[in-house]
Design an enzyme around this catalytic site. Structure first.
Site, PDB file in Angstrom:
ATOM      1  N   GLY A 280      -2.432 -10.693   4.135  1.00 14.48           N
ATOM      2  CA  GLY A 280      -1.997 -10.125   2.860  1.00 14.48           C
ATOM      3  C   GLY A 280      -1.637 -11.199   1.844  1.00 14.48           C
ATOM      4  O   GLY A 280      -0.787 -10.980   0.979  1.00 14.48           O
TER       5      GLY A 280
ATOM      6  N   THR B 279      -3.171 -12.256  -0.701  1.00 13.10           N
ATOM      7  CA  THR B 279      -3.521 -11.959  -2.092  1.00 13.10           C
ATOM      8  C   THR B 279      -2.560 -10.966  -2.745  1.00 13.10           C
ATOM      9  O   THR B 279      -2.673 -10.685  -3.931  1.00 13.10           O
ATOM     10  CB  THR B 279      -4.955 -11.394  -2.198  1.00 13.10           C
ATOM     11  OG1 THR B 279      -5.035 -10.175  -1.432  1.00 13.10           O
ATOM     12  CG2 THR B 279      -5.977 -12.390  -1.680  1.00 13.10           C
TER      13      THR B 279
ATOM     14  N   LEU C  48      -7.450  -6.490   9.710  1.00  8.86           N
ATOM     15  CA  LEU C  48      -6.495  -5.977  10.694  1.00  8.86           C
ATOM     16  C   LEU C  48      -7.082  -4.865  11.543  1.00  8.86           C
ATOM     17  O   LEU C  48      -6.499  -4.471  12.557  1.00  8.86           O
ATOM     18  CB  LEU C  48      -5.227  -5.478  10.001  1.00  8.86           C
ATOM     19  CG  LEU C  48      -4.299  -6.541   9.395  1.00  8.86           C
ATOM     20  CD1 LEU C  48      -2.994  -5.893   8.944  1.00  8.86           C
ATOM     21  CD2 LEU C  48      -4.004  -7.656  10.373  1.00  8.86           C
TER      22      LEU C  48
ATOM     23  N   ALA D 129      -0.900  -4.606   4.747  1.00  6.16           N
ATOM     24  CA  ALA D 129      -0.667  -3.206   5.101  1.00  6.16           C
ATOM     25  C   ALA D 129      -1.274  -2.323   4.020  1.00  6.16           C
ATOM     26  O   ALA D 129      -1.600  -2.806   2.927  1.00  6.16           O
ATOM     27  CB  ALA D 129       0.828  -2.905   5.211  1.00  6.16           C
TER      28      ALA D 129
ATOM     29  N   SER E 274      10.114  -2.281   6.534  1.00  7.42           N
ATOM     30  CA  SER E 274      10.384  -1.683   5.231  1.00  7.42           C
ATOM     31  C   SER E 274      11.595  -0.763   5.250  1.00  7.42           C
ATOM     32  O   SER E 274      11.851  -0.069   6.252  1.00  7.42           O
ATOM     33  CB  SER E 274       9.157  -0.889   4.771  1.00  7.42           C
ATOM     34  OG  SER E 274       9.443  -0.083   3.651  1.00  7.42           O
TER      35      SER E 274
ATOM     36  N   GLU F 130      11.650   1.906   3.845  1.00  5.71           N
ATOM     37  CA  GLU F 130      11.121   3.268   3.938  1.00  5.71           C
ATOM     38  C   GLU F 130      11.271   3.833   5.350  1.00  5.71           C
ATOM     39  O   GLU F 130      11.148   5.035   5.556  1.00  5.71           O
ATOM     40  CB  GLU F 130       9.657   3.306   3.505  1.00  5.71           C
ATOM     41  CG  GLU F 130       9.427   3.107   2.013  1.00  5.71           C
ATOM     42  CD  GLU F 130       9.847   4.309   1.177  1.00  5.71           C
ATOM     43  OE1 GLU F 130       9.819   5.446   1.701  1.00  5.71           O
ATOM     44  OE2 GLU F 130      10.198   4.118  -0.009  1.00  5.71           O
TER      45      GLU F 130
ATOM     46  N   TYR G 251       3.549   6.323   5.669  1.00  5.29           N
ATOM     47  CA  TYR G 251       3.778   4.890   5.536  1.00  5.29           C
ATOM     48  C   TYR G 251       5.032   4.477   6.293  1.00  5.29           C
ATOM     49  O   TYR G 251       5.038   3.497   7.054  1.00  5.29           O
ATOM     50  CB  TYR G 251       3.905   4.509   4.060  1.00  5.29           C
ATOM     51  CG  TYR G 251       4.385   3.095   3.828  1.00  5.29           C
ATOM     52  CD1 TYR G 251       3.531   2.011   4.024  1.00  5.29           C
ATOM     53  CD2 TYR G 251       5.694   2.839   3.425  1.00  5.29           C
ATOM     54  CE1 TYR G 251       3.975   0.712   3.826  1.00  5.29           C
ATOM     55  CE2 TYR G 251       6.139   1.541   3.222  1.00  5.29           C
ATOM     56  CZ  TYR G 251       5.278   0.479   3.419  1.00  5.29           C
ATOM     57  OH  TYR G 251       5.728  -0.803   3.226  1.00  5.29           O
TER      58      TYR G 251
ATOM     59  N   ARG H 227       3.615  -7.330  -9.098  1.00  2.00           N
ATOM     60  CA  ARG H 227       3.604  -6.039  -8.413  1.00  2.00           C
ATOM     61  C   ARG H 227       2.421  -5.213  -8.906  1.00  2.00           C
ATOM     62  O   ARG H 227       2.065  -5.236 -10.084  1.00  2.00           O
ATOM     63  CB  ARG H 227       4.909  -5.295  -8.715  1.00  2.00           C
ATOM     64  CG  ARG H 227       5.143  -4.034  -7.904  1.00  2.00           C
ATOM     65  CD  ARG H 227       5.182  -4.318  -6.429  1.00  2.00           C
ATOM     66  NE  ARG H 227       6.257  -3.607  -5.749  1.00  2.00           N
ATOM     67  CZ  ARG H 227       6.220  -3.316  -4.451  1.00  2.00           C
ATOM     68  NH1 ARG H 227       5.173  -3.637  -3.716  1.00  2.00           N
ATOM     69  NH2 ARG H 227       7.242  -2.715  -3.873  1.00  2.00           N
TER      70      ARG H 227
END
Length: 331
Positions: free
Chosen positions: A8, A10, A57, A80, A124, A126, A148, A183
Site C-alpha cells: 500500500g 501508493t 495480496l 487494504a 482500525s 472501525e 470493512y 487522503r
C-alpha cells in the site's frame, strides 16, 4: 542499512511512511498492484529513492517472490480495501484483501524468515464499531459494524495468533481516523475540504453529506506513521491504540473547514439520506495512553491545524489546475 517493505505504498499512509523511513536511512521497497490506471502521484517526489515491485495480496506466490527479492527487516502491511461504504457493496473482495491478505503476508514471513522480519499490521478503530466503552483502549471489546470493520478484526486477530503461535515479532496499530491532503476524496474529511475549496472558488454551489452527528477522533497521518515505525523498534511486540484522544462531529469538521475560507457552512451543506451508512458508527474516540507511555508518542498536529492544512492544499491544487477561462475570472 535496514530494509523495509511497504504494502500500500501508493496510499496516504504508505507515502508518509516511505518518506519517514528514507529520512531514517532505510532502503525502502514497496508493493504495487498491476492495473490499467496506475496512480503514483503521492510518491512521485520520492520515486527515485524507492524500489517498487508488482505483487498482489490476493496472490500468495507474488508476495513470497517480492520478499525474496527485497529481503526486508521490517514489513508494514498498509494495503487494504479501506473505504467503508465500498465494503458494503463488495464485502467478499474486502474480505479477501483486508482479512485473508494479512494471512498471506504473515505466511510469507513465516516461510522465509519468521525470526528476523518484524511485521506491522494496520488495524482500525472501525473494529470497535458499536462502541462498548468510551474512550476505546487496547482492552475495549470489539463490535464491528461494517464488512470493512469485520475484515480488519480478522487481520488484527490473525496477527496476534501468529505472534503467539510462532513467536514472531508482529504488532498491530489500532489507528483512529488520520487524514491529510493526500487522503482520497471519497473519505469525508477530504470530501469536505475539497468541497469547501470548490465552493470558495465558484466551482461548486453545494456540498452533500450524510450523518453530521457522527463523531470521530481525527489526527494527522504524518504523526500516525511515526507511531508505526516506533512499534517495530521496541524490544517486544505489542499492540497500540493510536489516536488524539479528542472527538469531533462531522458538523464540527464542516464548520472548521468553512471558517478557513470565511463562509457559513449552513448556506452550502445539504444532507443526503443516501450517504448514511446501513449501520452507523456514532462515536469513536481513542485513548493513546499506552502509546504515549511505552513509545513516547504523541500527536503534534491539532485538529484545527489539520483541517486548515487540507483546505489550503485543496485551494492551491484547484488554482494550479485552473483552465485559462477560470484564470481569466480570477480563479
Amino acid at each position: 542499512m535496514k530494509r523495509a517493505l511497504i504494502t500500500g505504498i501508493t496510499g496516504q499512509d504508505g507515502s508518509y511512511l516511505a518518506e519517514l523511513l528514507l529520512e531514517k536511512g532505510y532502503e525502502v521497497h514497496g508493493i504495487v498492484r498491476r492495473s490499467s490506471t496506475e496512480s503514483f502521484e503521492r510518491i512521485n517526489h520520492i520515486a527515485g529513492n524507492i524500489q517498487l515491485h508488482q505483487a498482489d495480496l490476493l496472490d500468495q506466490l507474488s508476495i513470497i517472490d517480492v520478499m525474496k527479492v527485497s529481503k526486508p527487516d521490517e514489513v508494514y502491511n498498509l494495503a487494504a480495501q479501506s473505504f467503508v461504504p465500498t465494503s458494503w457493496k463488495q464485502p467478499v473482495l474486502t474480505g479477501e484483501f483486508t482479512a485473508i491478505g494479512v494471512t498471506r503476508v504473515l505466511e510469507a514471513i513465516k516461510l522465509l524468515n519468521k525470526d528476523g522480519i518484524r511485521f506491522y499490521q494496520a488495524s482500525s478503530s472501525e473494529m470497535y464499531g458499536k462502541v462498548q466503552a468510551v474512550p476505546q483502549t487496547e482492552d475495549t471489546p470489539f463490535y464491528p459494524r461494517s464488512p470493512y470493520g469485520v475484515a480488519k478484526l480478522y487481520g488484527h486477530w490473525i496477527t496476534i495468533n501468529y505472534r503467539e503461535s510462532y513467536n514472531m515479532y508482529c504488532c498491530s496499530g489500532i489507528l483512529f481516523n488520520h487524514e491529510s491532503e493526500r487522503r482520497g476524496k471519497e473519505f469525508v474529511t477530504r470530501k469536505v475540504t475539497d468541497g469547501v475549496a470548490r465552493i470558495k472558488l465558484g466551482l461548486a454551489k453545494e456540498l452533500k453529506l450524510g450523518n453530521l452527528d457522527a463523531k470521530r477522533d481525527w489526527g494527522f497521518a504524518g504523526d500516525y506513521v511515526r507511531a508505526m515505525w516506533l512499534m517495530l523498534q521496541q524490544d517486544k511486540p505489542d499492540d497500540f491504540v493510536i489516536a488524539t484522544g479528542e472527538t469531533h462531529t462531522v458538523e464540527k469538521l464542516v464548520d472548521t473547514a468553512f471558517k478557513v475560507v470565511d463562509l457559513d457552512w449552513k448556506k452550502y451543506v445539504k444532507q443526503d439520506p443516501a450517504l448514511v451508512r446501513p449501520a452507523e458508527v456514532d462515536l469513536l474516540i481513542g485513548d493513546p495512553a499506552h502509546a504515549k507511555a511505552k513509545l513516547g508518542w504523541k500527536p503534534e498536529v491539532t485538529f484545527e491545524q489539520l483541517i486548515e492544512r487540507m483546505v489550503k492544499a485543496d485551494l492551491a491544487r484547484l488554482k494550479n489546475s485552473a483552465t485559462p477561462d477560470m484564470k481569466a475570472q480570477g480563479i
